[in-house]
Motif scaffolding. Structure first.
Motif, PDB file in Angstrom:
ATOM      1  N   GLY A 199      10.773   4.239  -4.840  1.00 47.01           N
ATOM      2  CA  GLY A 199      10.889   3.990  -6.002  1.00 47.01           C
ATOM      3  C   GLY A 199       9.811   3.471  -6.734  1.00 47.01           C
ATOM      4  O   GLY A 199       9.039   4.402  -8.134  1.00 47.01           O
ATOM      5  N   LEU A 200       9.218   2.756  -6.209  1.00 44.65           N
ATOM      6  CA  LEU A 200       7.580   1.940  -7.127  1.00 44.65           C
ATOM      7  C   LEU A 200       6.771   3.001  -6.992  1.00 44.65           C
ATOM      8  O   LEU A 200       5.692   3.005  -8.205  1.00 44.65           O
ATOM      9  CB  LEU A 200       7.287   0.237  -6.111  1.00 44.65           C
ATOM     10  N   LEU A 201       6.445   3.211  -5.457  1.00 42.41           N
ATOM     11  CA  LEU A 201       5.614   4.433  -5.765  1.00 42.41           C
ATOM     12  C   LEU A 201       5.735   5.731  -7.420  1.00 42.41           C
ATOM     13  O   LEU A 201       4.967   6.074  -7.718  1.00 42.41           O
ATOM     14  CB  LEU A 201       5.907   5.011  -4.863  1.00 42.41           C
ATOM     15  N   ARG A 202       7.053   6.139  -7.339  1.00 43.24           N
ATOM     16  CA  ARG A 202       7.362   6.573  -7.988  1.00 43.24           C
ATOM     17  C   ARG A 202       6.772   6.396  -9.701  1.00 43.24           C
ATOM     18  O   ARG A 202       6.524   7.186  -9.889  1.00 43.24           O
ATOM     19  CB  ARG A 202       8.071   7.308  -8.487  1.00 43.24           C
ATOM     20  N   HIS A 210       0.701  -1.314  -0.241  1.00 44.69           N
ATOM     21  CA  HIS A 210       0.424   0.237  -0.370  1.00 44.69           C
ATOM     22  C   HIS A 210       0.572   1.501  -0.302  1.00 44.69           C
ATOM     23  O   HIS A 210       0.611   2.542  -0.877  1.00 44.69           O
ATOM     24  CB  HIS A 210      -0.843   0.231   1.221  1.00 44.69           C
ATOM     25  N   ALA A 211       2.060   1.646   0.857  1.00 45.53           N
ATOM     26  CA  ALA A 211       2.564   1.990   0.767  1.00 45.53           C
ATOM     27  C   ALA A 211       3.539   2.694  -0.581  1.00 45.53           C
ATOM     28  O   ALA A 211       3.431   4.095  -0.807  1.00 45.53           O
ATOM     29  CB  ALA A 211       3.872   2.305   1.776  1.00 45.53           C
ATOM     30  N   ALA A 212       3.966   1.608  -1.240  1.00 44.87           N
ATOM     31  CA  ALA A 212       4.679   1.517  -2.161  1.00 44.87           C
ATOM     32  C   ALA A 212       4.108   1.598  -4.039  1.00 44.87           C
ATOM     33  O   ALA A 212       4.221   2.074  -4.688  1.00 44.87           O
ATOM     34  CB  ALA A 212       5.434   0.312  -1.723  1.00 44.87           C
ATOM     35  N   GLY A 213       2.432   1.745  -3.080  1.00 41.27           N
ATOM     36  CA  GLY A 213       1.511   2.694  -4.491  1.00 41.27           C
ATOM     37  C   GLY A 213       1.299   1.323  -5.198  1.00 41.27           C
ATOM     38  O   GLY A 213       0.695   1.400  -6.301  1.00 41.27           O
ATOM     39  N   ASN A 257       0.916   6.024 -14.296  1.00 39.29           N
ATOM     40  CA  ASN A 257      -0.618   5.828 -14.289  1.00 39.29           C
ATOM     41  C   ASN A 257      -0.618   5.202 -13.802  1.00 39.29           C
ATOM     42  O   ASN A 257      -1.724   4.303 -14.126  1.00 39.29           O
ATOM     43  CB  ASN A 257      -0.843   6.765 -15.454  1.00 39.29           C
ATOM     44  N   ARG A 258      -0.032   3.723 -12.510  1.00 39.61           N
ATOM     45  CA  ARG A 258      -0.789   2.703 -12.428  1.00 39.61           C
ATOM     46  C   ARG A 258      -0.877   3.058 -10.691  1.00 39.61           C
ATOM     47  O   ARG A 258      -0.856   1.411  -9.935  1.00 39.61           O
ATOM     48  CB  ARG A 258       0.951   1.994 -12.644  1.00 39.61           C
ATOM     49  N   LEU A 259      -0.893   3.815  -9.995  1.00 38.62           N
ATOM     50  CA  LEU A 259      -1.514   3.876  -9.146  1.00 38.62           C
ATOM     51  C   LEU A 259      -2.687   3.602  -8.574  1.00 38.62           C
ATOM     52  O   LEU A 259      -4.008   3.564  -9.626  1.00 38.62           O
ATOM     53  CB  LEU A 259      -1.424   5.458  -8.420  1.00 38.62           C
TER      54      LEU A 259
END
Length: 504
Positions: free
Chosen positions: A491-494, A41-44, A500-502
């Motif tokens: 990095g994954l979140l960015r 969740h934190a990593a999007g 556009n994968r969040l």
């Protein structure tokens, strides 16, 4: 028939539950699983993919389970049983010398099974009326498979894990009087296996609810074939190609391919498809219904087998002597979708894929798979389906799956032609290959991008999960939380933001 709706643009991580940290020798449904969901969740990330959830076979393989319906009791969180009063604090003392980096099945299995036996015994003497009622309700709800499974497991223990077709003939042939006597004789063991399944399903339901609260979908994995030594084949031998003694006449596998020059001889019995079709595919409907009670999406392993299967004569030592035999995939999925509605299935369409296999997948709206490790060094700039410019949206892209080397390990042994093509195509120097491929997957038009945790952590080839065609040394990999740094999630979140994968 309504095709499966388009999957949301998303990304996630591939990690089997046994790879999670745990003080009891292998990952389970305990605190680390919840913490991993928090990390996703934190990593999007909105998808957690794992391997099959059934009991394991030889070598710890999750693809050779004793049941197509039951859960792996080795995944049960022992600390939850302690909180319920079914285990004492002393029961949770970890074994000395267990590895945090590998599952030592020869030690973990007896340790965990003994704790489950103690918990079942204490449940019998201390359970509340509500707990007994919950167990009874579970048994009633799942009776269609649970009764046969629990008796099969009890008898398998009694016969020293021998194949069911070597048991006493009356039991191997399921004569009603023999089955009734066996249920009475082995009632305690049947009750144990029923209790263990109840624990697994209870704990899994809690974990799934937590994942949904965090916006994380659970993506399971369903093997197409069933182990010969399983409750399913014992209960319904008429649905499988067996001889009068219960031995397969033909077995499953794949012809020579990228992974093996002699192909892969898996040894599972083939289905007697005419018998399934005569019953309106009732067994498959029940199987997929049960699967979707556990997971949100499912990767169907060896999808091409639903169009044609590679049948190997049972006396052939390798897969080379097999042949393709057509299977009724259209009729099967039409029956299942009519019963269950649109099917959130991902088709593992790797290997020898024909236009007919692609047509079957597209007819039902199932995304296919693309592996970036397979993209480079051939058809330079051409029509290689694994090159990102050839993707369509109905695709799930991975740098590599559990069957591949880690990206670091793959790059270390890649031919120079592969390295040159990748560097030129992705305009990179190959210095951070794992995250270069994670970025390429994220940036692609594929609706879903998934990354093995080993690649997220930039681990080398000694940390791969499975080497297809080998029987030993697989399925044991684990990670520790000190390997996970803040930059991994950031990095994954960015990438999720950039491409556009969040989650919506």
């Amino acid at each position: 028939m309504t095709p499966t709706p388009r999957f949301p643009r998303s990304s996630g991580v591939l990690l089997h539950l046994t790879s999670l940290p745990s003080p009891h020798g292998s990952g389970d449904l305990g605190p680390a699983a919840y913490h991993f969901i928090d990390w996703l969740h934190a990593a999007g990330q909105s998808v957690w993919q794992f391997l099959p959830l059934g009991g394991i076979g030889l070598g710890g393989s999750p693809y050779m389970s004793s049941s197509a319906f039951a859960g792996n009791v080795l995944l049960i969180d022992l600390t939850e049983l302690h909180r319920r009063g079914w285990l004492e604090a002393d029961d949770l003392v970890a074994q000395e010398g267990l590895s945090d980096e590998r599952v030592q099945f020869d030690r973990v299995i007896p340790y965990r099974m003994e704790r489950l036996r103690r918990a079942a015994a204490r449940f019998e003497t201390t359970a509340t009326p509500q707990e007994r009622a919950d167990l009874a309700a579970f048994q009633t709800k799942h009776a269609v498979w649970l009764n046969d499974y629990a008796l099969f497991m009890a008898l398998s223990e009694h016969y020293g894990e021998r194949l069911w077709n070597t048991w006493d003939a009356a039991l191997a042939q399921r004569q009603p009087e023999a089955l009734q006597q066996a249920r009475a004789r082995h009632a305690e063991r049947v009750a144990f296996w029923t209790f263990a399944q109840w624990c697994f399903f209870r704990q899994w339901a809690a974990l799934r609810a937590y994942a949904h609260d965090k916006g994380v979908r659970l993506m399971g994995d369903m093997p197409i074939f069933i182990s010969l030594n399983s409750a399913d084949v014992w209960a319904r031998p008429d649905l499988f190609q067996l001889d009068a003694s219960g031995n397969p006449t033909v077995v499953a596998g794949v012809p020579p391919d990228y992974f093996s020059a002699t192909g892969q001889r898996w040894g599972n019995p083939h289905y007697r498809w005419a018998a399934h079709e005569a019953e309106g595919f009732a067994w498959w409907i029940a199987r997929l219904r049960a699967t979707f009670e556990l997971v949100d999406w499912v990767r169907v392993d060896h999808f091409r087998g639903f169009e044609s299967c590679w049948e190997i004569p049972a006396d052939e030592p390798t897969a080379i002597g097999g042949r393709w035999v057509q299977t009724p995939g259209v009729a099967l999925f039409e029956a299942v979708s009519k019963a269950l509605g649109p099917l959130p299935i991902i088709a593992e369409d790797l290997g020898v894929i024909t236009p007919e296999v692609t047509a079957l997948r597209q007819r039902f709206g199932f995304p296919g798979m693309r592996i970036l490790h397979f993209a480079w060094g051939q058809n330079d700039g051409g029509d290689n389906a694994y090159l990102p410019h050839n993707y369509t949206h109905d695709t799930v892209v991975y740098p590599g799956t559990h069957d591949n080397d880690t990206s670091q390990g793959w790059w270390a042994t890649a031919p120079e032609a592969v390295r040159h093509h990748l560097r030129e195509y992705l305009a990179c120097d190959g210095g951070d290959i794992a995250w270069t491929l994670i970025r390429a997957a994220s940036a692609s038009v594929a609706d879903i991008a998934l990354f093995a945790l080993q690649d997220v952590l930039r681990l080398d080839g000694t940390q791969r999960m499975n080497t297809p065609g080998t029987a030993q040394g697989n399925w044991t990999w684990r990670f520790t939380w000190d390997q996970v740094q803040p930059g991994h999630a950031a990095g994954l979140l960015r990438f999720g933001q950039l491409y556009n994968r969040l989650p919506a």
